[in-house]
Design an enzyme around this catalytic site. Structure first.
Site, PDB file in Angstrom:
ATOM      1  CG  HIS A   1      38.987  27.789  30.157  1.00 22.79           C
ATOM      2  ND1 HIS A   1      37.903  27.076  30.610  1.00 22.79           N
ATOM      3  CD2 HIS A   1      39.926  26.862  29.827  1.00 22.79           C
ATOM      4  CE1 HIS A   1      38.174  25.783  30.575  1.00 22.79           C
ATOM      5  NE2 HIS A   1      39.400  25.632  30.103  1.00 22.79           N
TER       6      HIS A   1
ATOM      7  CG  ASP B   1      34.090  36.620  32.002  1.00 26.04           C
ATOM      8  OD1 ASP B   1      34.913  35.703  31.840  1.00 26.04           O
ATOM      9  OD2 ASP B   1      33.543  36.876  33.094  1.00 26.04           O
TER      10      ASP B   1
HETATM   11  P1  ADP Z   1      35.962  32.839  36.174  1.00 28.29           P
HETATM   12  O1  ADP Z   1      36.366  31.577  35.518  1.00 28.29           O
HETATM   13  O2  ADP Z   1      36.635  34.042  35.581  1.00 28.29           O
HETATM   14  O3  ADP Z   1      36.106  32.836  37.663  1.00 28.29           O
HETATM   15  P2  ADP Z   1      33.120  32.168  35.600  1.00 28.29           P
HETATM   16  O4  ADP Z   1      31.896  32.976  35.874  1.00 28.29           O
HETATM   17  O5  ADP Z   1      33.181  31.584  34.241  1.00 28.29           O
HETATM   18  O6  ADP Z   1      34.395  33.100  35.912  1.00 28.29           O
HETATM   19  O7  ADP Z   1      33.216  30.952  36.603  1.00 28.29           O
HETATM   20  C1  ADP Z   1      33.145  31.069  37.991  1.00 28.29           C
HETATM   21  C2  ADP Z   1      32.714  29.711  38.544  1.00 28.29           C
HETATM   22  O8  ADP Z   1      33.145  29.597  39.898  1.00 28.29           O
HETATM   23  C3  ADP Z   1      31.204  29.513  38.543  1.00 28.29           C
HETATM   24  O9  ADP Z   1      30.921  28.193  38.180  1.00 28.29           O
HETATM   25  C4  ADP Z   1      30.829  29.775  40.005  1.00 28.29           C
HETATM   26  O10 ADP Z   1      29.668  29.113  40.454  1.00 28.29           O
HETATM   27  C5  ADP Z   1      32.022  29.212  40.702  1.00 28.29           C
HETATM   28  N1  ADP Z   1      32.214  29.780  42.044  1.00 28.29           N
HETATM   29  C6  ADP Z   1      32.146  31.057  42.416  1.00 28.29           C
HETATM   30  N2  ADP Z   1      32.420  31.168  43.739  1.00 28.29           N
HETATM   31  C7  ADP Z   1      32.678  29.935  44.177  1.00 28.29           C
HETATM   32  C8  ADP Z   1      33.058  29.368  45.432  1.00 28.29           C
HETATM   33  N3  ADP Z   1      33.241  30.123  46.496  1.00 28.29           N
HETATM   34  N4  ADP Z   1      33.275  28.039  45.481  1.00 28.29           N
HETATM   35  C9  ADP Z   1      33.109  27.273  44.392  1.00 28.29           C
HETATM   36  N5  ADP Z   1      32.772  27.743  43.193  1.00 28.29           N
HETATM   37  C10 ADP Z   1      32.555  29.039  43.084  1.00 28.29           C
HETATM   38  O1  F6P Z   2      39.438  30.722  33.200  1.00 31.81           O
HETATM   39  C1  F6P Z   2      39.739  31.623  34.161  1.00 31.81           C
HETATM   40  C2  F6P Z   2      40.689  31.169  35.262  1.00 31.81           C
HETATM   41  O2  F6P Z   2      41.918  31.775  35.103  1.00 31.81           O
HETATM   42  C3  F6P Z   2      40.961  29.694  35.369  1.00 31.81           C
HETATM   43  O3  F6P Z   2      42.056  29.301  34.606  1.00 31.81           O
HETATM   44  C4  F6P Z   2      41.183  29.549  36.836  1.00 31.81           C
HETATM   45  O4  F6P Z   2      40.908  28.275  37.308  1.00 31.81           O
HETATM   46  C5  F6P Z   2      40.263  30.578  37.450  1.00 31.81           C
HETATM   47  O5  F6P Z   2      40.171  31.596  36.486  1.00 31.81           O
HETATM   48  C6  F6P Z   2      40.711  31.088  38.800  1.00 31.81           C
HETATM   49  O6  F6P Z   2      41.965  31.727  38.732  1.00 31.81           O
HETATM   50  P1  F6P Z   2      43.246  31.236  39.546  1.00 31.81           P
HETATM   51  O7  F6P Z   2      43.494  29.814  39.179  1.00 31.81           O
HETATM   52  O8  F6P Z   2      44.340  32.149  39.132  1.00 31.81           O
HETATM   53  O9  F6P Z   2      42.893  31.361  40.997  1.00 31.81           O
END
Ligand code: ADP
Ligand code: F6P
Length: 486
Positions: free
Chosen positions: A156, A364
């Site tokens: 990812h 990212d």
């Molecule tokens: P990462 O995987 O690094 O966190 P992304 O932007 O790809 O970054 O994904 C973040 C995801 O988490 C998005 O789908 C966003 O809507 C979701 N998200 C962010 N904050 C919350 C929250 N408080 N509860 C549920 N989902 C959340």
């Molecule tokens: O893809 C990014 C990621 O590391 C996922 O594997 C994971 O679910 C998310 O970010 C949140 O991180 P963590 O599981 O360490 O709280």
């Protein structure tokens, strides 16, 4: 489609509610529709983790199978090696890496315990789909235990250059383990290219086509599968939430000011300190916008057991305090920094209310928030996405205002341009981005990968005999809190 067994460190157990993270956003719709098993860490730390075995629960068509970690496993495998070495290195931030050989040993040993715990849950014919940097050696460890099923792996996060990867002492061993998978998927073609180079230089693989490697007489398929969101669903959530009392309260609190919004886990790769510096530069140079904008940064705390994440939290609070005390006025607070998350639907409503979406990670894998911001917009009056050119999403969303996240002046200029952009340009840019996010879905993403995996032979020729039970029956009685899985 054969039974799907997803393996990821973080498992979105229904009783825990939604948690921030792109992995769950991408995978959940697929597994909920197709059914299958989701295996990984329970989120608990227990001194007796090894004896406690597997905890099984069911929701809809998904069976969740999780195991606890000991404190030593959690610290060595998750906090120190996965998040203290691999995460910064894979995001090209080597100065953040803190390597200790004992953490690497714990990472491999914990992967071996995950493999041992998964083994009795597997059935002949299962498609095993492993996710993310926590489990780079898992395919090799499963093969060593006789698993002959097709094994897929999806990363990812970005894959770094071979030179950067080599900074982690066990780089060759990590890649060798990963090469025991049949299909390896990446977010972008750049990640795929970096992996192919690392596999040839660090693990002795031979590249026989753009997306095909050969090692020890076996073939490994590579592929690019950009993670997707369900744009129509998210748009409907945003429209509904925009009329909700919570979003209405936010709108009222703005008193007609334009909302600039950021939504990111509180993570060093998200470029939050640099983003605040960019906003500060905007406030210093564009005084005409004073009292006419508010920047709301939602940054749910993440990985607080990793030292650099604690430091970042303190640094960010300080920068936010300085912006408000030095650039604000008695009747105007230019920045609101919130470290709590919130329901995803509410976030969708906030996104719809925002004139500018600021998504500026230093690097990212994809960044699903960028896609969600696009999906949430009102087509008649859409906001403007300011996006880091180093997010995987920038390849699909090139109609955003693309910025270098390391340059506060560039961020400030993009904010100014976004706020001043006329309706016609906003609509033209939004339409191009909507097309990009609406043409695919998490289902297309997942099924695209799994179709390729299903075509792969697994480890038949010359491999270890498949030591797996016939479909429907676990090989060994499972030590669980409920019944066997199916
Ligand atoms: P990462 O995987 O690094 O966190 P992304 O932007 O790809 O970054 O994904 C973040 C995801 O988490 C998005 O789908 C966003 O809507 C979701 N998200 C962010 N904050 C919350 C929250 N408080 N509860 C549920 N989902 C959340
Ligand atoms: O893809 C990014 C990621 O590391 C996922 O594997 C994971 O679910 C998310 O970010 C949140 O991180 P963590 O599981 O360490 O709280």
């Amino acid at each position: 489609m054969n039974r799907i067994v997803v393996v990821s460190n973080r498992v979105p157990l229904p009783e825990k509610g939604a948690q921030a993270g792109g992995l769950a956003t991408a995978l959940q719709p697929l597994l909920e529709r197709e059914g299958g098993v989701w295996f990984g860490w329970s989120g608990s730390i227990s001194a007796k983790a090894a004896e406690e075995g597997t905890r099984i629960s069911h929701a809809g068509r998904v069976t969740y199978a999780t195991m606890a970690l000991t404190k030593a496993e959690h610290d060595g495998y998750y906090a120190n090696f996965a998040n203290g070495v691999l995460w910064p290195l894979f995001h090209s931030l080597p100065e953040m890496m803190r390597y200790d050989r004992s953490d690497a040993e714990t990472y491999f040993a914990t992967n071996a315990r995950f493999a041992d715990t998964l083994l009795p849950l597997l059935q002949d014919g299962d498609l095993v789909w492993v996710h993310d940097y926590h489990f780079l050696p898992l395919a090799g460890l499963l093969r060593a235990r006789g698993v002959a099923n097709p094994i897929g792996f999806f990363l990812h996060i970005p894959f770094p250059s071979a030179e950067l990867l080599a900074l982690a002492p066990p780089a060759g061993k990590l890649i060798a383990g990963l090469l025991q998978a049949d299909v390896i998927g990446f977010q972008t073609s750049a990640d795929l290219g970096n992996f192919a180079a690392a596999a040839t230089t660090l693990a002795g693989a031979r590249q026989i086509a753009a997306e095909l490697l050969e090692i020890d007489g076996r073939r490994v398929r590579l592929g690019v599968f950009p993670a997707e969101i369900d744009a129509e669903d998210f748009a409907a959530d945003a429209l509904r939430a925009a009329r909700s009392p919570t979003v209405e309260r936010l709108r009222r609190s703005l008193g007609g000011q334009c909302l600039i919004l950021g939504v990111d886990r509180l993570d060093p790769t998200k470029g939050l300190v640099q983003r605040l510096a960019g906003y500060r530069r905007f406030l210093e140079t564009e005084t005409g916008w004073h009292r006419r904008v508010t920047f709301l940064q939602i940054a749910p705390v993440s990985r607080q057991d990793v030292a650099s994440y604690q430091t970042l939290r303190a640094e960010l609070s300080q920068a936010a305090g300085e912006i408000n005390s030095e650039c604000g006025d008695p009747d105007w607070t230019p920045l609101r920094l919130i470290t709590k998350g919130g329901p995803r639907a509410t976030l969708a409503g906030y996104m719809r209310a925002a004139r500018v979406g600021l998504v500026t990670p230093l690097r990212d894998g994809m960044n699903l928030v960028a896609k969600e911001y696009v999906a949430a917009q009102d087509p008649r009056d859409p906001g403007v996405l300011v996006l880091s050119r180093f997010a995987g999403a920038a390849r699909q969303l090139d109609a955003a205002l693309l910025v270098n996240p390391n340059d506060p002046d560039a961020i400030a200029e993009a904010i100014t341009r976004a706020l001043a952009m006329d309706l016609r340009e906003r609509q033209t840019r939004w339409r191009a981005m909507w097309q990009a996010v609406a043409e695919s879905s998490p289902l297309d993403w997942g099924l695209g990968f799994l179709r390729l995996l299903q075509q792969s032979p697994g480890k038949r020729a010359g491999g270890i005999a498949p030591a797996l039970a016939p479909r429907g029956k676990p090989l060994i009685p499972i030590h669980t809190s409920s019944n066997a899985i199916n």
